[in-house]
Design a protein around this motif. Structure first.
Motif, PDB file in Angstrom:
ATOM      1  N   THR A  41       0.827  -1.208   0.000  1.00  7.57           N
ATOM      2  CA  THR A  41       0.000   0.000   0.000  1.00  7.57           C
ATOM      3  C   THR A  41       0.863   1.260   0.000  1.00  7.57           C
ATOM      4  O   THR A  41       1.959   1.275   0.575  1.00  7.57           O
ATOM      5  N   PRO A  42       0.388   2.330  -0.622  1.00  9.60           N
ATOM      6  CA  PRO A  42       1.121   3.603  -0.589  1.00  9.60           C
ATOM      7  C   PRO A  42       1.339   4.117   0.830  1.00  9.60           C
ATOM      8  O   PRO A  42       2.382   4.713   1.125  1.00  9.60           O
ATOM      9  N   ASP A  43       0.365   3.892   1.716  1.00 10.61           N
ATOM     10  CA  ASP A  43       0.505   4.350   3.097  1.00 10.61           C
ATOM     11  C   ASP A  43       1.706   3.696   3.776  1.00 10.61           C
ATOM     12  O   ASP A  43       2.450   4.341   4.525  1.00 10.61           O
ATOM     13  N   PHE A  44       1.893   2.402   3.534  1.00 10.38           N
ATOM     14  CA  PHE A  44       3.020   1.681   4.138  1.00 10.38           C
ATOM     15  C   PHE A  44       4.347   2.261   3.654  1.00 10.38           C
ATOM     16  O   PHE A  44       5.247   2.551   4.444  1.00 10.38           O
ATOM     17  N   ARG A  45       4.465   2.440   2.344  1.00  8.41           N
ATOM     18  CA  ARG A  45       5.711   2.961   1.784  1.00  8.41           C
ATOM     19  C   ARG A  45       6.022   4.358   2.332  1.00  8.41           C
ATOM     20  O   ARG A  45       7.149   4.639   2.757  1.00  8.41           O
ATOM     21  N   ALA A  46       5.014   5.227   2.333  1.00  2.00           N
ATOM     22  CA  ALA A  46       5.230   6.599   2.784  1.00  2.00           C
ATOM     23  C   ALA A  46       5.595   6.651   4.265  1.00  2.00           C
ATOM     24  O   ALA A  46       6.508   7.388   4.667  1.00  2.00           O
ATOM     25  N   ALA A  47       4.895   5.873   5.090  1.00  2.00           N
ATOM     26  CA  ALA A  47       5.153   5.892   6.532  1.00  2.00           C
ATOM     27  C   ALA A  47       6.534   5.338   6.853  1.00  2.00           C
ATOM     28  O   ALA A  47       7.251   5.873   7.710  1.00  2.00           O
ATOM     29  N   LEU A  48       6.931   4.269   6.167  1.00  2.00           N
ATOM     30  CA  LEU A  48       8.232   3.663   6.435  1.00  2.00           C
ATOM     31  C   LEU A  48       9.368   4.582   5.985  1.00  2.00           C
ATOM     32  O   LEU A  48      10.375   4.742   6.689  1.00  2.00           O
ATOM     33  N   GLN A  49       9.193   5.203   4.821  1.00  2.00           N
ATOM     34  CA  GLN A  49      10.223   6.128   4.339  1.00  2.00           C
ATOM     35  C   GLN A  49      10.371   7.321   5.275  1.00  2.00           C
ATOM     36  O   GLN A  49      11.491   7.765   5.561  1.00  2.00           O
ATOM     37  N   ALA A  50       9.247   7.829   5.765  1.00  2.00           N
ATOM     38  CA  ALA A  50       9.295   8.966   6.691  1.00  2.00           C
ATOM     39  C   ALA A  50       9.979   8.575   7.993  1.00  2.00           C
ATOM     40  O   ALA A  50      10.760   9.352   8.563  1.00  2.00           O
ATOM     41  N   PHE A  51       9.718   7.363   8.475  1.00  2.00           N
ATOM     42  CA  PHE A  51      10.331   6.902   9.722  1.00  2.00           C
ATOM     43  C   PHE A  51      11.843   6.742   9.560  1.00  2.00           C
ATOM     44  O   PHE A  51      12.622   7.107  10.450  1.00  2.00           O
ATOM     45  N   LEU A  52      12.272   6.211   8.422  1.00  2.00           N
ATOM     46  CA  LEU A  52      13.696   5.970   8.198  1.00  2.00           C
ATOM     47  C   LEU A  52      14.489   7.263   8.030  1.00  2.00           C
ATOM     48  O   LEU A  52      15.705   7.284   8.225  1.00  2.00           O
ATOM     49  N   LYS A  53      13.802   8.345   7.684  1.00  2.00           N
ATOM     50  CA  LYS A  53      14.478   9.633   7.512  1.00  2.00           C
ATOM     51  C   LYS A  53      14.711  10.353   8.834  1.00  2.00           C
ATOM     52  O   LYS A  53      15.413  11.359   8.877  1.00  2.00           O
ATOM     53  N   LYS A  54      14.089   9.852   9.916  1.00  2.00           N
ATOM     54  CA  LYS A  54      14.236  10.521  11.212  1.00  2.00           C
ATOM     55  C   LYS A  54      15.661  10.384  11.747  1.00  2.00           C
ATOM     56  O   LYS A  54      16.317   9.375  11.540  1.00  2.00           O
TER      57      LYS A  54
END
Length: 247
Positions: free
Chosen positions: A234-247
Motif C-alpha cells: 500500500t502507498p501508506d506503508f511505503r510513505a510511513a516507512l520512508q518517513a520513519f527511516l528519515k528521522k
C-alpha cells in the motif's frame, strides 16, 4: 443528526426527549449515515453518540407496542431492518466508535456493543433489560455473546441487570472509561488519532479482526500472512516507512 469535521463523521441519536429511543426513522438515518461514511473518502472514522443526557434507552416503546398487533412476518422485516445497522457497521472499512454518556440500555446497549470501540464516561450505565419487559435481546445477542463470552452474556441477557461503566469495561463491553469531567477531551483525542492513522491499515486491521472469528489457529496465521503481504504494497506503508527511516 450528522456532522463531519477533521475526518470524523459524528452521528448523533437525536431524540433526547425520548432518551434517544430507536424508531424506524432513526434506523433509516443511521443507515444513511453509515452509507455516507462509506462513500466519503474524507471520512476516516465514525463516532456514534446520543443527544442530551443519555446515549440510548433502547427501542421506542410505542413502536414496540404497536408491533404486537402485526404479523410475525411484518415484525421479522422490521427486526431485519434494525439488524442491517449492525451489518453495515461491521462491514464498514472504517472504525465505528461509540461515545457513551448516561444510559445505554437494551437496543441502545446493542448499538454501543456493535461498534468497534466503546468509550464511556464513568457515570454511564449499560444493560440488556429486555426480559423485564417480556421481550428478548434477540438481534444484539450475537454481539453480546461474542464480546463477553457465554456465561456472562447469558447472565446479562437473562437477568437484565445494569452495569456501571467500570463493570462493563471489566467484562469486555467497554474499551475505555474516562472521568466525566474530561470525557470530551479524551474521546476527541482518540478520534483525532484514528482519523490521522492510515486508512488502508485500519481497513485491513478491521477486516482481518472480524474474519478471525471462529477461524482455526492455522488458518488465522495464514490469513495474517496474506494481510501482511497486502499491507506492504500500500502507498501508506511505503510513505510511513520512508518517513520513519528519515528521522
Amino acid at each position: 443528526m450528522v456532522a463531519v469535521q477533521g475526518g470524523v463523521l459524528t452521528a448523533t441519536l437525536n431524540r433526547p426527549d425520548k432518551k434517544n429511543a430507536i424508531d424506524t426513522s432513526m434506523i433509516d438515518a443511521l443507515l444513511a449515515a453509515l452509507e455516507r461514511a462509506d462513500l466519503d473518502a474524507a471520512v476516516r472514522v465514525v463516532a456514534l453518540r446520543g443527544a442530551g443526557g443519555d446515549f440510548c434507552a433502547g427501542m421506542d416503546l410505542q413502536e414496540l407496542l404497536a408491533s404486537a398487533d402485526k404479523t410475525v412476518e411484518e415484525n421479522r422485516r422490521a427486526a431485519l431492518h434494525f439488524g442491517e445497522v449492525f451489518l453495515r457497521m461491521r462491514g464498514l472499512p472504517k472504525p465505528v466508535v461509540a461515545l457513551v454518556q448516561g444510559r445505554a440500555l437494551a437496543g441502545g446497549c446493542g448499538l454501543a456493543t456493535g461498534c468497534d470501540l466503546v468509550l464511556a464516561a464513568e457515570s454511564a450505565r449499560f444493560g440488556y433489560p429486555e426480559v423485564q419487559r417480556g421481550f428478548v435481546p434477540a438481534i444484539v445477542m450475537t454481539l453480546l455473546k461474542r464480546s463477553v463470552g457465554e456465561k456472562v452474556a447469558f447472565d446479562l441477557a437473562a437477568t437484565g441487570r445494569v452495569l456501571s461503566a467500570p463493570e462493563a469495561a471489566e467484562l469486555g463491553l467497554v474499551s475505555r472509561v474516562y472521568e466525566d469531567s474530561d470525557f470530551e477531551e479524551q474521546v476527541a483525542e482518540v478520534l483525532r488519532a484514528l482519523a490521522a492513522s492510515s486508512a488502508s491499515a485500519l481497513a485491513l486491521t478491521k477486516q482481518q479482526f472480524y474474519q478471525l472469528e471462529g477461524m482455526r489457529f492455522e488458518d488465522g496465521i495464514r490469513l495474517g500472512a496474506d494481510v501482511n503481504a497486502v499491507s506492504r504494497t500500500t502507498p501508506d506503508f511505503r510513505a510511513a516507512l520512508q518517513a520513519f527511516l528519515k528521522k
